[in-house]
Enzyme design. Sequence first.
Site, PDB file in Angstrom:
ATOM      1  N   LYS A 266       0.856  -1.192   0.000  1.00 28.39           N
ATOM      2  CA  LYS A 266       0.000   0.000   0.000  1.00 28.39           C
ATOM      3  C   LYS A 266       0.888   1.236   0.000  1.00 28.39           C
ATOM      4  O   LYS A 266       1.696   1.425   0.913  1.00 28.39           O
ATOM      5  CB  LYS A 266      -0.906  -0.003   1.228  1.00 28.39           C
ATOM      6  N   ASP A 271      -2.331  10.589   3.603  1.00 30.13           N
ATOM      7  CA  ASP A 271      -3.737  10.217   3.761  1.00 30.13           C
ATOM      8  C   ASP A 271      -4.453  11.227   4.649  1.00 30.13           C
ATOM      9  O   ASP A 271      -4.348  11.191   5.871  1.00 30.13           O
ATOM     10  CB  ASP A 271      -3.838   8.818   4.374  1.00 30.13           C
ATOM     11  N   LYS A 278      -9.863  13.174   8.235  1.00 26.22           N
ATOM     12  CA  LYS A 278      -9.347  12.767   9.541  1.00 26.22           C
ATOM     13  C   LYS A 278      -9.293  13.973  10.482  1.00 26.22           C
ATOM     14  O   LYS A 278      -9.213  15.124  10.029  1.00 26.22           O
ATOM     15  CB  LYS A 278      -7.927  12.202   9.402  1.00 26.22           C
ATOM     16  N   ASP A 289       1.716   6.433   5.808  1.00 26.69           N
ATOM     17  CA  ASP A 289       0.701   5.506   5.302  1.00 26.69           C
ATOM     18  C   ASP A 289       1.170   4.746   4.067  1.00 26.69           C
ATOM     19  O   ASP A 289       0.433   3.934   3.515  1.00 26.69           O
ATOM     20  CB  ASP A 289      -0.600   6.259   4.997  1.00 26.69           C
ATOM     21  N   ASP A 348     -11.948   7.289   3.906  1.00 28.07           N
ATOM     22  CA  ASP A 348     -10.744   7.054   4.692  1.00 28.07           C
ATOM     23  C   ASP A 348     -10.398   5.568   4.768  1.00 28.07           C
ATOM     24  O   ASP A 348      -9.398   5.201   5.355  1.00 28.07           O
ATOM     25  CB  ASP A 348     -10.910   7.627   6.108  1.00 28.07           C
ATOM     26  N   GLU A 350      -9.323   3.858   2.292  1.00 28.02           N
ATOM     27  CA  GLU A 350      -8.832   3.922   0.915  1.00 28.02           C
ATOM     28  C   GLU A 350      -7.768   2.888   0.604  1.00 28.02           C
ATOM     29  O   GLU A 350      -7.571   2.520  -0.553  1.00 28.02           O
ATOM     30  CB  GLU A 350      -8.289   5.333   0.615  1.00 28.02           C
ATOM     31  N   ARG A 352      -7.595  -0.284   1.160  1.00 23.87           N
ATOM     32  CA  ARG A 352      -8.133  -1.518   0.566  1.00 23.87           C
ATOM     33  C   ARG A 352      -8.567  -1.287  -0.879  1.00 23.87           C
ATOM     34  O   ARG A 352      -8.612  -2.229  -1.673  1.00 23.87           O
ATOM     35  CB  ARG A 352      -9.285  -2.039   1.419  1.00 23.87           C
TER      36      ARG A 352
END
Length: 503
Positions: A266, A271, A278, A289, A348, A350, A352
Site C-alpha cells: 500500500k 492520507d 481525519k 501511510d 478514509d 482507501e 483496501r
Amino acid sequence: MDFEIVNGPVTELETDCIVIGIEAEGKLSPTAAEIDKAAGGYLNELTTSGDLTGKAGEQQMLFKVPGLNARRVLVIGLGKAEERKDRHYRKLVTAITGTLKRSGIASAVIALDGLASDQDDTYRQTRQFVEWCSAELYQYDATKSKKADPIKLEKVALLLSEDDTELGEGALLDGVAIANGVSAARDVANLPGNICTPSYLAERAIALAENYETIKVEILDEAQMEELGMGALLAVGRGSSQPSRLIVMRYTGADKEEQPHALVGKGITFDTGGISLKPGADMDEMKFDMGGAASVLGTMETLAEMHLPLNVVGIIAAAENMPAGNAVKPGDIVTTLSGKTVEILNTDAEGRLVLCDALSYAERYNPQSVIDIATLTGACIIALGHQATGLLSNDQALADSLLDAGEYAADRAWQLPLWDEFQEQLDSNFADMANIGGRPGGTITAACFLSRFTEQYRWAHLDIAGVAWKSGKQKGATGRCVPLLAQYLLDLAEQKEGGDDAE
C-alpha cells in the site's frame, strides 16, 4: 560501517574496545575468564567486591586492563539465563551500540560467547546483532539543513570460533542486506508527503533497477490504469494534484519460467482521509501511510543483495488521498479491475481500494504466493498494540510460514481469523460490496474485503498499522516488515535448494 568475523585469542586482538559478558551473580563468561586470567584476576576482584554483578543491562567501561592489546573493555551484564529472550537481547545490543557510539570508539570486538540470547543459534545471534546495531546507528537528515555528524564507529567485529566462522560470515552478509533494506524503507517512509509522492516512489523503484541488474521496473500511469479498468485505485487519487502510479518491480533470480512470489504494498503517500476527513491531531503521521510500499522497496533491495534463487514481483499501489471538488465521495460506486463493484461508504478506508486493484493485477503473474503489506486499519492497533503485525490468510500453510519467519526474524506477527461470518458485514444494497464493515472486527473485515480479490491464489495480508512507525520523541519509520519478509524469502530459497539437492 563494516562488520567482520575475527578468530584467535582475545588477549591478542588489536581494537579500541572488547565487549564481554558477565552472567548473573558475577559468573564470568569464557572470554571474560580468559581476560581475567591474563589480567591476574582483575575481573574476579571486581565481581567479588560487587563492582560487577552481571545484572541484566549493567555496563562498566574498563581502561588499560592488564594483559590485553585492546585499549578498553566494556563489560555487559547478561543477567539470568531465563531473561535472555529476544527482547532482552535487543536491549543489550541497543545499549552496547549506544555506549560505543557515545564513547567515540572507532573499532570494537563483540565477544559475548553466544550467551546473550536464549537461542543457541550462532547464525541468528550474529545476524540479529548486525541488524539491530545498524538500526541503532541509523540517522535521518535528508530534509535537515545541517547534516548529522559522521559516526566514529567504523568497524565492529564479532569474535567466533574457527568452526563457526563460515556460518558467521553468511550471517553477516544476510544481516547487512536486511539492515540495508530496513534503512531504505525507513529513509523513504520518513520523507514528508511533499517530497515522497507517488511519482517519487516510482523514481525510487527505477533507481533500484539501475543499481541491480536482477530487477526490472515497469510504471503504469493513470491513462494505462484507466484503460485496464482500475477504477478503485484511480478513485482514491482523484482529489489529488499528484498522479497515481502502479509500480511493478520484477526480481529474477531463478529460471524465467518459474512462477514468482508477489509482494504488494500500500503506497498512500499522504492520507488526509479524503472527504471523510481525519482529525487534525497527528495527521502529519499520515506520511507513514505508505509503510507497506516502503517495506516492499526495502525487501526488493534486500532480495537483490542476497541473490536469492527466486523470482519475486513487487507491486506498489501509489496514490495520495486528498479532499477536493472532484474527490470520490461517500456513497460513490466504483468498478474494480476484477469487474466487481464497490460502494465507498468511507473515503478514509482507501488502502483496501488501491490494494484490491493491485491484487487483481498480481494475478496475471500466476504467482505461487501473494503477500500484501499495508498500514491498513487503526483497529489493528487496538487489537495488537505496537508490537505485532496482524496476519490474515486464505491459506494456513502460508500463514504458518509467515508466522515462523516473523518469530525467527524477531519481527513477529499474530494471526487473526478470516471467517465467512465476517463477510456479511460488507453487504451493500447498491454494489457488490461496501468498502467498510463497521467498527466490530475492523481489521478482519478489511481483510475480508481484500480476500474477495485473491480467490485465484495463495494470499496473506500483513496489517502493519501498529508497527510501521513510532510516535513521540522517537517519531520515525521502523522498516518493518522487511525482516519478516526477508526471512520468508530466505526460507523459500532454502526449501527450494533442499529440493534441488534431493533431486
